[in-house]
Scaffold this motif. Structure first.
Motif, PDB file in Angstrom:
ATOM      1  N   GLU A 185       1.167  -7.361  -6.703  1.00 33.17           N
ATOM      2  CA  GLU A 185       0.787  -6.058  -7.263  1.00 33.17           C
ATOM      3  C   GLU A 185       0.730  -5.023  -6.151  1.00 33.17           C
ATOM      4  O   GLU A 185      -0.207  -5.004  -5.356  1.00 33.17           O
ATOM      5  CB  GLU A 185      -0.569  -6.172  -7.963  1.00 33.17           C
ATOM      6  CG  GLU A 185      -1.051  -4.867  -8.595  1.00 33.17           C
ATOM      7  CD  GLU A 185      -0.039  -4.294  -9.556  1.00 33.17           C
ATOM      8  OE1 GLU A 185       0.740  -3.420  -9.116  1.00 33.17           O
ATOM      9  OE2 GLU A 185      -0.021  -4.705 -10.719  1.00 33.17           O
ATOM     10  N   ARG A 186       1.741  -4.179  -6.085  1.00 33.70           N
ATOM     11  CA  ARG A 186       1.832  -3.164  -5.031  1.00 33.70           C
ATOM     12  C   ARG A 186       1.100  -1.881  -5.395  1.00 33.70           C
ATOM     13  O   ARG A 186       0.933  -1.007  -4.538  1.00 33.70           O
ATOM     14  CB  ARG A 186       3.308  -2.835  -4.752  1.00 33.70           C
ATOM     15  CG  ARG A 186       4.153  -4.007  -4.272  1.00 33.70           C
ATOM     16  CD  ARG A 186       3.710  -4.475  -2.908  1.00 33.70           C
ATOM     17  NE  ARG A 186       4.636  -5.461  -2.331  1.00 33.70           N
ATOM     18  CZ  ARG A 186       4.387  -6.146  -1.224  1.00 33.70           C
ATOM     19  NH1 ARG A 186       3.245  -5.965  -0.584  1.00 33.70           N
ATOM     20  NH2 ARG A 186       5.257  -7.017  -0.758  1.00 33.70           N
ATOM     21  N   GLY A 188      -1.768  -1.655  -8.040  1.00 30.59           N
ATOM     22  CA  GLY A 188      -3.089  -1.742  -8.639  1.00 30.59           C
ATOM     23  C   GLY A 188      -2.977  -1.572 -10.139  1.00 30.59           C
ATOM     24  O   GLY A 188      -2.099  -0.857 -10.634  1.00 30.59           O
ATOM     25  N   GLN A 203      -2.049  -9.266  -3.962  1.00 28.46           N
ATOM     26  CA  GLN A 203      -1.725  -7.910  -3.546  1.00 28.46           C
ATOM     27  C   GLN A 203      -0.868  -7.916  -2.291  1.00 28.46           C
ATOM     28  O   GLN A 203      -0.270  -6.909  -1.932  1.00 28.46           O
ATOM     29  CB  GLN A 203      -3.013  -7.107  -3.311  1.00 28.46           C
ATOM     30  CG  GLN A 203      -3.796  -6.845  -4.591  1.00 28.46           C
ATOM     31  CD  GLN A 203      -5.046  -6.019  -4.332  1.00 28.46           C
ATOM     32  OE1 GLN A 203      -5.771  -6.233  -3.357  1.00 28.46           O
ATOM     33  NE2 GLN A 203      -5.297  -5.049  -5.202  1.00 28.46           N
TER      34      GLN A 203
END
Length: 209
Positions: A185-186, A188, A203
């Motif tokens: 997940e770049r 959020g 992340q």
């Protein structure tokens, strides 16, 4: 958990690399001029990164013809400029150290992908690669994933593999092909507007070690 897998498949844009925002903004400005319909920063971000899933479905929701959009988009992209404006995520360096077979399965078109790989010096990270087309199918369709697995020599032989990507289509492609899925997940969940599930949710790839 890196050592758990016999082979790795990876997405490219948003997963291993990203493009400077100024390039993205300029491309969407030119595409908007062609289509007679401007794109806000948020709309450009959603489409560039596929934040809401299918880009074609999102375009239709906004009343934009997907075929007209992609024709204009690809004509406005400059492969060499894009390559120069593309940077490698720091945590992507782990790929160079993988001993297992590694494949690339990307929606980035070949005329754009090849200069990026050369400019960043990461072509030799991958033992096989595929740039999706209408003929190969698009993730989450398992066909392009299985094609790269075949090229790697890991199809139908009991090897355990994983596909890592930044989008829900990557997770879907992994599961449809019988692989584990890593979602990186770049952005959020708040900026994406949804939560993407996966066998692993990180992340940064640094969290895998």
């Amino acid at each position: 958990m890196v050592s758990e897998y016999d082979f790795w498949l990876l997405d490219l844009d948003g997963t291993l690399v990203d493009v400077e925002w100024s390039y993205t903004r300029e491309v969407f400005d030119r595409v908007g001029d062609r289509l007679g319909r401007g794109f806000t920063d948020r709309e450009a971000e959603i489409l560039w990164h596929g934040l809401t899933g299918s880009r074609d479905h999102q375009l239709l929701e906004w009343g934009v013809d997907p075929d007209a959009f992609w024709t204009a988009f690809h004509e406005e992209e400059d492969p060499l400029v894009r390559a120069e404006q593309t940077y490698l995520h720091d945590d992507a360096a782990f790929v160079a150290n993988l001993d297992e077979p590694v494949g690339l399965v990307t929606h980035c078109q070949e005329f754009l992908c090849e200069p990026v790989l050369d400019n960043l010096g990461i072509r030799d990270w991958f033992d096989a690669r595929l740039c999706c087309t209408e003929e190969t199918g698009w993730k989450p369709d398992p066909d392009p994933v299985q094609s790269v697995m075949h090229d790697l020599g890991v199809a139908h032989n009991g090897h355990r593999g994983v596909l890592a990507g930044d989008g829900s289509c990557d997770v879907g492609a992994a599961w449809n092909a019988g692989l584990d899925a890593i979602h990186v997940e770049r952005f959020g969940h708040d900026r994406r507007g949804r939560c993407v599930l996966g066998d692993y949710r990180v992340q940064s790839f640094d969290e895998l070690y």
